[in-house]
Design a protein around this motif. Structure first.
Motif, PDB file in Angstrom:
ATOM      1  N   PHE A   1       0.850  -1.200   0.000  1.00 49.09           N
ATOM      2  CA  PHE A   1       0.000   0.000   0.000  1.00 49.09           C
ATOM      3  C   PHE A   1       0.878   1.240   0.000  1.00 49.09           C
ATOM      4  O   PHE A   1       1.712   1.414   0.893  1.00 49.09           O
ATOM      5  CB  PHE A   1      -0.929  -0.007   1.222  1.00 49.09           C
ATOM      6  N   VAL A   2       0.689   2.058  -1.014  1.00 44.55           N
ATOM      7  CA  VAL A   2       1.529   3.246  -1.212  1.00 44.55           C
ATOM      8  C   VAL A   2       0.633   4.483  -1.192  1.00 44.55           C
ATOM      9  O   VAL A   2      -0.336   4.554  -1.947  1.00 44.55           O
ATOM     10  CB  VAL A   2       2.227   3.186  -2.591  1.00 44.55           C
ATOM     11  N   TYR A   3       0.943   5.428  -0.344  1.00 44.37           N
ATOM     12  CA  TYR A   3       0.247   6.713  -0.353  1.00 44.37           C
ATOM     13  C   TYR A   3       1.293   7.798  -0.509  1.00 44.37           C
ATOM     14  O   TYR A   3       2.021   8.082   0.445  1.00 44.37           O
ATOM     15  CB  TYR A   3      -0.553   6.924   0.941  1.00 44.37           C
ATOM     16  N   ARG A   4       1.368   8.346  -1.693  1.00 41.16           N
ATOM     17  CA  ARG A   4       2.321   9.422  -1.967  1.00 41.16           C
ATOM     18  C   ARG A   4       1.499  10.721  -2.015  1.00 41.16           C
ATOM     19  O   ARG A   4       0.481  10.763  -2.722  1.00 41.16           O
ATOM     20  CB  ARG A   4       3.001   9.144  -3.308  1.00 41.16           C
ATOM     21  N   THR A   5       1.924  11.730  -1.296  1.00 42.85           N
ATOM     22  CA  THR A   5       1.186  12.995  -1.363  1.00 42.85           C
ATOM     23  C   THR A   5       1.883  13.953  -2.331  1.00 42.85           C
ATOM     24  O   THR A   5       3.092  13.858  -2.564  1.00 42.85           O
ATOM     25  CB  THR A   5       1.063  13.661   0.021  1.00 42.85           C
ATOM     26  N   TYR A   6       1.079  14.860  -2.900  1.00 45.87           N
ATOM     27  CA  TYR A   6       1.550  15.906  -3.804  1.00 45.87           C
ATOM     28  C   TYR A   6       2.387  15.329  -4.957  1.00 45.87           C
ATOM     29  O   TYR A   6       3.498  15.782  -5.228  1.00 45.87           O
ATOM     30  CB  TYR A   6       2.295  17.014  -3.040  1.00 45.87           C
ATOM     31  N   ALA A   7       1.830  14.316  -5.597  1.00 44.63           N
ATOM     32  CA  ALA A   7       2.429  13.868  -6.864  1.00 44.63           C
ATOM     33  C   ALA A   7       2.009  14.880  -7.935  1.00 44.63           C
ATOM     34  O   ALA A   7       1.167  15.753  -7.687  1.00 44.63           O
ATOM     35  CB  ALA A   7       1.941  12.463  -7.215  1.00 44.63           C
ATOM     36  N   LYS A   8       2.587  14.751  -9.118  1.00 47.65           N
ATOM     37  CA  LYS A   8       2.277  15.707 -10.191  1.00 47.65           C
ATOM     38  C   LYS A   8       0.785  15.616 -10.560  1.00 47.65           C
ATOM     39  O   LYS A   8       0.277  14.510 -10.801  1.00 47.65           O
ATOM     40  CB  LYS A   8       3.130  15.340 -11.404  1.00 47.65           C
ATOM     41  N   PRO A   9       0.087  16.734 -10.612  1.00 46.27           N
ATOM     42  CA  PRO A   9      -1.328  16.667 -10.994  1.00 46.27           C
ATOM     43  C   PRO A   9      -1.479  16.179 -12.440  1.00 46.27           C
ATOM     44  O   PRO A   9      -0.621  16.456 -13.278  1.00 46.27           O
ATOM     45  CB  PRO A   9      -1.814  18.118 -10.879  1.00 46.27           C
ATOM     46  N   LEU A  10      -2.541  15.434 -12.688  1.00 44.82           N
ATOM     47  CA  LEU A  10      -2.825  15.007 -14.060  1.00 44.82           C
ATOM     48  C   LEU A  10      -3.762  16.039 -14.680  1.00 44.82           C
ATOM     49  O   LEU A  10      -4.953  16.103 -14.337  1.00 44.82           O
ATOM     50  CB  LEU A  10      -3.478  13.617 -14.045  1.00 44.82           C
ATOM     51  N   LYS A  11      -3.224  16.843 -15.569  1.00 47.27           N
ATOM     52  CA  LYS A  11      -3.979  17.947 -16.195  1.00 47.27           C
ATOM     53  C   LYS A  11      -3.848  17.833 -17.698  1.00 47.27           C
ATOM     54  O   LYS A  11      -2.857  17.280 -18.182  1.00 47.27           O
ATOM     55  CB  LYS A  11      -3.350  19.295 -15.806  1.00 47.27           C
ATOM     56  N   GLY A  12      -4.793  18.412 -18.417  1.00 45.05           N
ATOM     57  CA  GLY A  12      -4.664  18.493 -19.873  1.00 45.05           C
ATOM     58  C   GLY A  12      -5.116  17.232 -20.582  1.00 45.05           C
ATOM     59  O   GLY A  12      -4.667  16.962 -21.701  1.00 45.05           O
ATOM     60  N   ILE A  13      -6.009  16.449 -19.944  1.00 44.90           N
ATOM     61  CA  ILE A  13      -6.519  15.246 -20.612  1.00 44.90           C
ATOM     62  C   ILE A  13      -7.540  15.656 -21.677  1.00 44.90           C
ATOM     63  O   ILE A  13      -8.090  16.757 -21.623  1.00 44.90           O
ATOM     64  CB  ILE A  13      -7.174  14.259 -19.609  1.00 44.90           C
TER      65      ILE A  13
END
Ligand SMILES: O=c1[nH]c(=O)c2[nH]c(=O)[nH]c2[nH]1
Length: 329
Positions: A23-35
């Motif tokens: 179980f991995v919880y990474r905070t503030y990863a790169k937002p996914l934008k522009g789909i």
């Protein structure tokens, strides 16, 4: 004299080991934008303030044979270390998708341990949705508090192999969405099937169709799955929204036909995909009361009892071309 030829089956030994439920919880990863925007969905991306995943890894390589046959652990990467490897690399990941993360970590495994020949990783993402907070100008999404969505989950898997020239090759990549549960209260039918001495099911011209659905897709170019070019990435949320829109729009004669039509629509919206496949499960409610006193359409239903029917079907670009040619006629 004729001799019988004996077929020699070259069997490849099954041999792998790994760790599940990392179980991995990474905070503030790169937002996914522009789909890419599509008519069936208002979904515009993921903030990735919480990037949460349940990950599985399996590694392969001939070097591990002696650990099975002789109890020789000298080449063994402990599965506990694999868990740590995945978690630590979550801090180094600069991308915005689980697909990209799985490929990144798979290659890092191959780079770190030269005796690993292939890595298979799969994962299910935990959607964490911003809760709505009242502000002076209406409600706005919190950037701190999230509600975990439990049922529908984006899924992905990748297999990366070491090549002869010590490079890495993506052998197999799949993306998907698991755990859709959709009920259409009226407008679905199921009739016209074989009637014989085994048939007890009455034909239905308006059934409360409840389906469980898992959907998987393959890209034409596996690189597009990583999301580095967001307009080439297909979000699980958008595929789920296409499925629910089709369910709403079509009066389906069967689940078989419904999933085919969902497949055509997804491939039409996302030409970067080569194929989409479905596993559906029929959970159509059982009708208990056909007419209730206070509403014209009201009925009372309960859950069906086992056993449950299922369907599996894949739809390809060729199917879409044929269907479009048929439409033009
Ligand atoms: O959509 C359906 N497909 C079937 O093949 C089937 N068979 C069945 O009993 N109910 C249903 N429903």
């Amino acid at each position: 004299m004729k001799t019988k030829s004996v077929q020699k089956v070259a069997t490849k030994r099954t041999m792998y080991y790994g760790k599940a439920d990392v179980f991995v919880y990474r905070t503030y990863a790169k937002p996914l934008k522009g789909i890419r925007e599509i008519p069936e969905s208002s979904f515009r991306g993921r903030s990735n303030i919480i990037f949460g995943m349940d990950i599985q890894v399996a590694i392969k390589g001939n070097a591990f044979l002696s650990s099975f046959t002789e109890g020789d652990n000298t080449q063994v990467v402990a599965t506990d270390s694999m868990k740590n490897f995945i978690l630590r690399h979550a801090g180094d990941y600069t991308g915005a998708t689980m697909e990209g993360f799985l490929e990144f970590v798979s290659k890092e495994f191959l780079q770190k341990y030269p005796h690993i020949e292939a890595v298979t990783m799969s994962g299910q993402q935990f959607p964490f949705n911003e809760v709505e907070i009242p502000t002076e100008s209406g409600f706005a999404p919190s950037e701190l508090v999230f509600r975990q969505g439990l049922v529908e989950q984006p899924s992905a898997s990748v297999q990366v192999e070491r090549t002869a020239d010590d490079q890495y090759e993506v052998i197999e990549q799949t993306s998907g969405v698991k755990g859709l549960r959709l009920i259409k209260v009226k407008g679905s039918s199921f009739y016209g099937y074989i009637k014989d001495e085994y048939t007890t099911l009455p034909e239905s011209f308006d059934r409360p169709l409840f389906i469980y659905l898992d959907i998987n897709w393959h890209y034409e170019d596996t690189d597009d799955a990583k999301g580095d070019q967001p307009d080439q990435y297909v979000c699980a949320e958008q595929v789920a929204h296409i499925a629910q829109t089709l369910f709403h729009q079509e009066d389906s004669p069967s689940i078989q036909n419904l999933i085919y039509k969902i497949g055509l629509r997804v491939l039409k919206r996302f030409p970067q995909l080569a194929e989409i496949s479905f596993v559906s499960n029929n959970r159509t409610w059982e009708t208990i009361v056909e007419e209730v006193s206070y509403s014209a359409d009201g009925k009372v239903f309960t859950d069906p009892r086992p056993p449950y029917g299922f369907q599996g079907f894949s739809v390809t670009k060729e199917d879409l071309a044929l269907a479009e040619a048929e439409e033009e006629k």
